[in-house]
Scaffold this motif. Structure first.
Motif, PDB file in Angstrom:
ATOM      1  N   HIS A 181       0.888  -1.242  -0.145  1.00 38.44           N
ATOM      2  CA  HIS A 181      -0.128   0.000   0.111  1.00 38.44           C
ATOM      3  C   HIS A 181       0.695   1.193   0.177  1.00 38.44           C
ATOM      4  N   ASP A 227       5.804   1.843   6.720  1.00 37.44           N
ATOM      5  CA  ASP A 227       4.385   1.468   6.614  1.00 37.44           C
ATOM      6  C   ASP A 227       4.023   2.511   5.618  1.00 37.44           C
ATOM      7  N   GLU A 265      -5.314   2.032   2.075  1.00 39.59           N
ATOM      8  CA  GLU A 265      -5.257   0.972   2.938  1.00 39.59           C
ATOM      9  C   GLU A 265      -5.628   1.361   4.413  1.00 39.59           C
ATOM     10  N   GLU A 266      -5.231   2.446   4.985  1.00 40.50           N
ATOM     11  CA  GLU A 266      -5.160   2.762   6.066  1.00 40.50           C
ATOM     12  C   GLU A 266      -6.670   3.299   6.327  1.00 40.50           C
TER      13      GLU A 266
HETATM   14 ZN    ZN Z   1      -0.515   0.901   8.621  1.00 45.05          ZN
END
Ligand code: ZN
Ligand code: BES
Length: 468
Positions: A212, A231, A265-266
C-alpha cells in the motif's frame, strides 16, 4: 435537557446491538470497537447515523459480521483509533465471495509447486536488485508531506509513481506492448496503481504482488506529516525495484504478472477492496497474491526473520512461499504470527475467495513501533535496508516461480474448502497443475456453501483450460 449520563446509558445499551466482538485484538488500542464507539457517542451526545445521511460509512469489524453504520465524523475518528476493519461502503467483499461461490468460481483448489523450479532465471534477476535504488525510491516517497488517501499529496504520490513506472517500462528491452501501467480510480482523491507484464497466455491466472502506497498520521490524517518509510514505503519500493529489474531483463512470463500499489489501505483496505471486487466481477483468475506491508525493520537485539502471517491467508501458498526463502534468501529465519482481521491488503483477496500470502518484517510483537506518525522514517533505530532487500528478492522469486512456463494453474478457493478430486486420466499430469474437482463443498465460519460443477466444464474465466 438530557444529560450526558443519559446518552452514556443509551450508547452503552446500543453497543450491545452492534455485531462487534468484545475480544478483538488490535495493534495500538485496547478494548473493543463496540466499547470505543459507545464512548465516542457518549462524549459527542450522538447515536447511530441514518443509512442515507451524507458521508455515512459501512464498517465491518470482524469476519462475517453485519456492517456498522458510522457518521463521517466517526469514520475519521476510527481511522485514528488503531482498530482493524473493512470499510465496505462501496465494496463488500463478503458479498463478492458469495457471488463467486454462486457462480462456481470457487470450485477449483490451487496446488502450488512443492519448491522452486526456475532457480537459474530467478537468481539471475535477484542478483541485480539494488539497495541504492530502494533508498532513492523511498526518498521520493517520504518527501511527500503525507500519502494520505484523501489528501492532494497522496494523490500526487500515486500519479507520480505511475509516471515513473511508465518511464521504467519504456526503457525495457524487447517487451513490445507487453507492459502496461495504469491508475485505478477510487471514490477518493488517491488512485491505486497497477503495472502489468503480459503473459504469453494473457488469460492464464494472474500472479500479483501488492503493497500500500498510502500513509497515515493518526494524530492528524489530512495534514499531519506521515512519511511512511516502513508502513508501507518499504513494501512499495520493493515492488518498484522488482518491476524495474524484471522489465530490464526482458522477463516474459507465461502467466500475466501484476504489481499493485494500493490507496486507502489505512482507511479500511479501500483500494485493494475495489480492485479485488473488479477482478472478481470480470471473472479474472488469480494464481496467488503476495502482500508486502512493512519490510524494513529488525528490532534491535533480535535476529532477522520473515514473519509469515497465518490468519486470513492461504496455507498452501504460504507453504510454497516459505520454500523460496530457503532457495533464494540467506541469513534469515522463518517465524509465524497472526495479524488479526483486516490487517492489510492480502485480506481483500482472501475475503474475495482468492489465495494470498503475507510475509512480514518480524514477528507481530517485534514490529516497528514508529508507524502511523511523523516518526516512521529510515532513521528509526532498527531500520534495515538489507532486510528490506530480502523481501524484494522474495517478491521477484514469487512472481517468477508462479508465472514462468509450467506454472499455469487455476485460482484457488479458500483454504477452508474441502475438495473431492476426480481420478480421471484426462487430467494434466504436471505436479504443478491443479487437479480438477468434480465436486466441491465449501464451508467456512462465515457461510456454508455447497456447489457442484459438471465434470466436463471449464470455468468461464479460463478459456484455454486444458480440460476444454
Ligand atoms: Zn499502517
Ligand atoms: N502495516 C499495517 C499493518 C500492521 C501493523 C501489521 C503492525 C503488523 C504489525 C497496516 O498498514 C495497518 O495499519 N493496518 C491497520 C488496519 C487498517 C484496516 C486500518 C491497522 O493495523 O490498524
Amino acid at each position: 435537557m438530557l444529560s450526558h449520563s443519559f446518552f452514556a446509558l443509551v450508547a452503552l445499551a446500543a453497543s450491545s446491538f452492534l455485531w462487534v466482538p468484545e475480544t478483538q485484538a488490535c495493534h495500538n488500542h485496547g478494548g473493543s470497537p463496540a466499547y470505543w464507539l459507545a464512548n465516542l457517542r457518549n462524549s459527542t451526545g450522538t447515536t447511530s447515523p441514518f443509512m442515507n445521511a451524507p458521508g455515512v460509512r459501512k464498517i465491518r469489524f470482524s469476519d462475517g459480521a453485519a456492517p456498522v453504520l458510522l457518521s463521517a465524523f466517526e469514520k475519521d475518528e476510527l481511522e485514528r483509533s488503531g482498530f482493524r476493519y473493512f470499510d465496505v461502503t462501496e465494496n463488500d467483499l463478503d458479498e463478492v465471495r458469495a457471488q463467486r461461490a454462486a457462480d462456481g468460481d470457487l470450485n477449483l483448489v490451487a496446488t502450488f509447486p512443492s519448491g522452486p523450479t526456475h532457480q537459474s532465471e530467478v537468481k539471475a534477476i535477484i542478483s541485480t536488485l539494488s539497495i541504492d535504488n530502494l533508498k532513492s525510491d523511498l526518498a521520493v516517497l517520504t518527501a511527500y508531506n503525507n500519502r494520505y488517501y484523501r489528501s492532494s499529496t497522496g494523490a500526487a504520490s500515486a500519479n507520480d509513481l505511475a509516471a515513473k513506472l511508465k518511464t521504467i517500462a519504456s526503457a525495457a528491452p524487447g517487451t513490445g506492448g507487453a507492459i502496461t501501467v495504469k491508475t485505478f480510480s477510487n471514490t477518493f482523491t488517491m488512485p491505486s496503481v497497477i503495472a502489468r507484464i503480459e503473459g504469453t497466455n494473457p488469460t492464464a491466472p494472474v500472479v500479483i504482488i501488492g503493497a500500500h502506497l498510502d500513509t497515515i498520521n493518526q494524530g492528524s490524517p489530512m495534514n499531519g506529516r506521515a512519511p511512511g518509510a516502513d508502513d508501507d514505503g518499504s513494501g512499495s519500493v520493493n515492488l518498484i525495484e522488482a518491476f524495474r529489474k524484471m522489465t530490464a531483463a526482458g522477463f516474459k512470463p507465461a502467466n500475466p504478472v501484476e504489481y499493485h500499489w494500493y490507496a486507502g489501505e489505512e482507511g479500511g483496505l479501500l483500494g485493494s477492496s475495489a480492485i479485488a471486487k473488479a477482478y472478481a466481477s470480470a471473472g479474472t483468475a488469480v494464481r496467488g497474491m503476495l502482500q508486502l506491508d512493512m519490510t524494513g525493520y529488525v528490532k534491535p537485539g533480535t535476529n532477522p526473520v520473515v514473519g509469515f502471517i497465518t490468519d486470513y491467508v492461504d496455507a498452501s501458498l504460504t507453504a510454497f512461499t516459505k520454500t523460496l526463502i530457503n532457495a533464494y534468501l540467506t541469513n534469515i529465519g522463518i517465524a509465524e504470527s497472526k495479524c488479526g482481521y483486516a490487517c492489510s491488503d492480502h485480506a481483500s483477496w482472501t475475503s474475495s475467495g482468492y489465495s494470498s500470502v503475507f510475509p512480514f518484517e518480524s514477528t507481530f510483537s517485534n514490529d516497528n513501533p514508529s508507524i502511523h506518525g511523523d516518526g516512521d522514517t529510515v532513521n528509526v533505530n532498527g531500520f534495515d535496508w538489507d532486510h528490506s532487500l530480502q523481501f524484494t528478492k522474495l517478491a521477484v522469486a514469487f512472481l517468477m516461480e508462479l508465472s514462468l512456463p509450467g506454472s499455469a494453474t487455476p485460482s484457488s478457493s479458500s483454504s477452508s474448502t474441502v475438495v473431492t478430486t476426480s481420478t480421471s486420466s484426462t487430467r494434466p499430469s504436471s505436479t504443478t497443475t491443479t487437479a480438477r474437482p468434480t465436486s466441491t463443498t465449501s464451508s467456512s465460519s462465515r457461510r456454508s456453501t455447497t456447489t457442484t460443477t459438471s465434470s466436463n466444464a471449464c470455468p468461464r474465466w479460463w478459456p484455454n483450460c486444458p480440460w476444454a
